[in-house]
Design an enzyme around this catalytic site. Structure first.
Site, PDB file in Angstrom:
ATOM      1  N   CYS A  46      42.494  30.857 -14.371  1.00 38.02           N
ATOM      2  CA  CYS A  46      41.092  31.223 -14.657  1.00 38.02           C
ATOM      3  C   CYS A  46      40.772  31.030 -16.133  1.00 38.02           C
ATOM      4  O   CYS A  46      39.657  30.618 -16.482  1.00 38.02           O
ATOM      5  CB  CYS A  46      40.848  32.685 -14.290  1.00 38.02           C
ATOM      6  SG  CYS A  46      41.053  33.014 -12.556  1.00 38.02           S
ATOM      7  N   ASP A 140      14.434  24.948  -6.622  1.00 34.79           N
ATOM      8  CA  ASP A 140      13.730  25.616  -5.520  1.00 34.79           C
ATOM      9  C   ASP A 140      14.512  26.814  -4.992  1.00 34.79           C
ATOM     10  O   ASP A 140      14.147  27.393  -3.974  1.00 34.79           O
ATOM     11  CB  ASP A 140      13.461  24.607  -4.385  1.00 34.79           C
ATOM     12  CG  ASP A 140      14.758  23.954  -3.878  1.00 34.79           C
ATOM     13  OD1 ASP A 140      15.854  24.312  -4.367  1.00 34.79           O
ATOM     14  OD2 ASP A 140      14.682  23.075  -3.001  1.00 34.79           O
TER      15      ASP A 140
END
Ligand code: BEZ
Length: 246
Positions: A46, A140
């Site tokens: 990570c 959108d």
């Protein structure tokens, strides 16, 4: 990813992050968004991923993409871990903040809602941790792409930029991008587009590859110019072995 399909409106969740409380749709505004999850703070893979994401943040900004990470630890851990990530990148910052927020999802509520848990990978308490999930959301607010990697496999953030280039191009023009496509290289005419329509839509030419079947479905056209504003490499090419379509 149960319940979240391409084309669905992405949940407008509220979350605590390293830059304060957010409502996701307000955070996105009119931009594209990328949400990427991580198993735990202070873990090696990570750290390399968030380091790479931070290094590439200006490339995401150029493409009008807002970045946000998620990990199932608390804000305090996120702040401490961010300093380590900056140090891993050999960078310092006055704020000790990464160039994007990290969501604190300590109770895994969001991870569960968004189907991010990796049942195979457990923490020291035997609880499943988050997989390496990527969601790309359009202006959108609809889901344009989702990827799910197991905790043990780090992602390639250059590939995510390449994918965003394809998503943004194909959102504006009726083309598709072939395997390993890069901006500036020829794109493909969708199979559903009749020859006449393709010829008028792509004045730069449509080139089809000769195939044993005799079918002209491998149709290329130079990438439409107005769509390459962020990433034009000047690398316009036609595929080898293609012929101009009549
Ligand atoms: C890591 O980020 O290094 C990691 C996290 C969970 C499982 C395996 C690797």
């Amino acid at each position: 990813m149960p319940g979240l399909l391409l084309g669905d409106v992405f949940p407008d969740f509220e979350a605590e992050t390293t830059v304060g409380k957010i409502k996701f749709h307000d955070f996105l505004g009119d931009s594209w968004g990328i949400l990427f999850s991580h198993p735990r703070d202070y873990t090696p893979v990570c750290t390399t991923e968030l380091g790479r994401a931070a290094k590439l943040s200006s490339e995401f900004s150029k493409r009008n993409v807002r970045m946000i990470a998620l990990s199932i630890d608390c804000l305090e851990d996120h702040y401490g871990w961010s300093k380590d990530i900056l140090a891993y990148n050999c960078e310092s910052s006055e704020t000790n903040l990464l160039p994007f927020p990290i969501i604190a999802d300590r109770n895994r509520e969001l991870a569960i809602t968004l189907g991010m848990l990796d049942p195979e990978e457990k923490d020291s308490d035997g609880m499943p941790v988050t997989a390496r999930c990527v969601f790309i959301i359009g202006p959108d607010k609809k889901l344009k792409l989702s990827i799910l990697y197991p905790a043990t496999t780090g992602r390639n953030f250059d590939e995510l930029l390449r994918v965003i280039d394809s998503l943004q191009l194909t959102a504006g023009v009726r083309v598709a991008t072939p395997a390993d496509w890069k901006p500036g290289v020829c794109v493909m005419v969708p199979p559903s587009m009749p020859e006449e329509e393709a010829a008028s839509m792509f004045p730069a030419g449509v080139f089809s590859k000769e195939l044993p079947s005799g079918r002209k479905y491998l149709r290329y056209t130079p990438q439409p110019k107005d769509q390459s504003k962020h990433t034009d490499t000047g690398n316009s090419q036609t595929e080898p072995g293609t012929t101009s379509q009549p």
